[in-house]
Scaffold this motif. Structure first.
Motif, PDB file in Angstrom:
ATOM      1  N   ILE A  65      24.828  40.623  70.221  1.00 20.72           N
ATOM      2  CA  ILE A  65      24.713  41.851  69.441  1.00 20.72           C
ATOM      3  C   ILE A  65      25.751  41.877  68.324  1.00 20.72           C
ATOM      4  O   ILE A  65      25.462  42.275  67.189  1.00 20.72           O
ATOM      5  CB  ILE A  65      24.892  43.091  70.333  1.00 20.72           C
ATOM      6  N   LEU A  66      26.962  41.444  68.611  1.00 21.96           N
ATOM      7  CA  LEU A  66      28.024  41.439  67.606  1.00 21.96           C
ATOM      8  C   LEU A  66      27.679  40.513  66.436  1.00 21.96           C
ATOM      9  O   LEU A  66      27.993  40.819  65.282  1.00 21.96           O
ATOM     10  CB  LEU A  66      29.354  41.031  68.244  1.00 21.96           C
ATOM     11  N   VAL A  67      27.042  39.393  66.719  1.00 22.92           N
ATOM     12  CA  VAL A  67      26.589  38.495  65.645  1.00 22.92           C
ATOM     13  C   VAL A  67      25.560  39.213  64.776  1.00 22.92           C
ATOM     14  O   VAL A  67      25.600  39.138  63.537  1.00 22.92           O
ATOM     15  CB  VAL A  67      25.987  37.197  66.228  1.00 22.92           C
ATOM     16  N   PHE A  68      24.651  39.934  65.410  1.00 22.62           N
ATOM     17  CA  PHE A  68      23.636  40.692  64.669  1.00 22.62           C
ATOM     18  C   PHE A  68      24.289  41.793  63.832  1.00 22.62           C
ATOM     19  O   PHE A  68      23.885  42.031  62.679  1.00 22.62           O
ATOM     20  CB  PHE A  68      22.635  41.303  65.653  1.00 22.62           C
ATOM     21  N   ILE A  69      25.309  42.455  64.376  1.00 23.30           N
ATOM     22  CA  ILE A  69      26.022  43.498  63.641  1.00 23.30           C
ATOM     23  C   ILE A  69      26.690  42.914  62.405  1.00 23.30           C
ATOM     24  O   ILE A  69      26.612  43.492  61.306  1.00 23.30           O
ATOM     25  CB  ILE A  69      27.065  44.179  64.547  1.00 23.30           C
ATOM     26  N   LEU A  70      27.351  41.776  62.576  1.00 22.79           N
ATOM     27  CA  LEU A  70      28.008  41.122  61.442  1.00 22.79           C
ATOM     28  C   LEU A  70      26.991  40.778  60.355  1.00 22.79           C
ATOM     29  O   LEU A  70      27.235  41.021  59.158  1.00 22.79           O
ATOM     30  CB  LEU A  70      28.722  39.855  61.922  1.00 22.79           C
ATOM     31  N   ALA A  71      25.846  40.230  60.763  1.00 20.30           N
ATOM     32  CA  ALA A  71      24.807  39.883  59.798  1.00 20.30           C
ATOM     33  C   ALA A  71      24.289  41.131  59.077  1.00 20.30           C
ATOM     34  O   ALA A  71      24.033  41.106  57.861  1.00 20.30           O
ATOM     35  CB  ALA A  71      23.653  39.166  60.504  1.00 20.30           C
ATOM     36  N   SER A  72      24.161  42.235  59.808  1.00 13.98           N
ATOM     37  CA  SER A  72      23.681  43.484  59.213  1.00 13.98           C
ATOM     38  C   SER A  72      24.661  44.012  58.177  1.00 13.98           C
ATOM     39  O   SER A  72      24.266  44.470  57.094  1.00 13.98           O
ATOM     40  CB  SER A  72      23.459  44.538  60.303  1.00 13.98           C
TER      41      SER A  72
END
Length: 287
Positions: free
Chosen positions: A92-99
């Protein structure tokens, strides 16, 4: 990777971007027409859309990570992706960073004012998830966060921020706060038992529904005010009246004695309302 992405998008209810995106577009159209007398360019549409998608995706994902332990203990939310072990916090944190990367890049492509105001947007995107731990006004903070959508659209399309945009912000912020109070009635007892803050857990269901109505009345007044203080005409006003009727109907679906239709009031009706406002605003300028 595709399976994990599907889980994340389902977890954050990606389809509910429809709540805020039309208001971002509405802000872009109003700003362009009022400030510049024209329409947003194609690329402004593209970058505003990407900025909104990035902002909402980051905010909702952060909310799920921050509230993971709370969700795990609440029977209504225990089956969400993180408590159920369907996905890890790291993913999820990787997805947040990408967002956030998408949000920052889109803002940079729009104008410098959009970039300068990013810290304000990020602050609200992050702080909202913590507010239920210390204030029952968390619904108003969420409203202000979603209210940044039309402000962002306005700034993104014009590079300016005027008082008309602030009135639109108030209308959207209190509309959001009102329906979030209705949604939070489902967890009033749980929130009270575990020490979480919300208007329903603080004031009870009946008074909370009255406060939600008050928020929506003020929201309606703000949206009508846009008809008075801007070049918007009768087509827009008809859209506002329809939006007001939707809010009235939304409140008719729930009561202190029957919360069984909260899902319809929260998801379906609010999605329709935001699209109606967008369509009638465009129609007003076209006609």
């Amino acid at each position: 990777m595709i399976r994990k992405l599907k889980i994340i998008l389902e977890m954050i209810k990606f389809e509910h971007t429809v709540f805020a995106l039309p208001f971002a577009f509405l802000g872009a159209i109003l700003g362009s027409q009022i400030v510049e007398g024209t329409w947003p360019t194609l690329m402004e549409w593209v970058w505003i859309t990407l900025a909104m998608v990035g902002a909402r995706s980051a905010a909702m994902s952060l909310n799920r990570v921050i509230d993971a332990q709370i969700d795990k203990k609440n029977p209504r939310t225990a089956t969400r992706a993180i408590p159920a072990g369907l996905i890890s916090k790291l993913e999820i944190l990787v997805f947040i960073l990408a967002s956030f990367v998408v949000l920052f890049f889109a803002a940079y492509q729009l104008n410098l004012l959009a970039v300068y105001l990013l810290p304000v947007a990020v602050f609200f995107l992050v702080i909202y998830s913590y507010t239920k731990r210390f204030t029952w006004a968390c619904h108003l903070i969420l409203g202000m966060t979603i209210g940044l959508a039309p402000l962002g659209g306005w700034v993104g399309a014009t590079g300016t921020l005027t008082w008309e945009a602030v009135v639109l912000f108030i209308g959207v912020a209190l509309w959001t706060a009102g329906f979030d109070v209705i949604y939070a009635t489902q967890d009033a007892d749980y929130d009270r038992d575990v020490g979480l803050y919300s208007i329903p857990s603080r004031f009870g269901i009946a008074r909370s529904l009255l406060l939600a109505k008050l928020f929506h009345v003020i929201s309606f007044i703000a949206l009508v005010s846009m008809f008075v203080i801007t070049p918007l005409g009768w087509v827009y006003l008809i859209g506002v009246v329809i939006a007001g009727a939707i809010m009235v109907y939304e409140h008719s679906l729930v009561s202190a004695d029957d919360l069984s239709k909260v899902g319809v009031a929260f998801f379906t009706m609010n999605g329709i309302l935001s699209v109606v406002m967008f369509i009638f605003t465009i129609g007003d300028f076209l006609l």
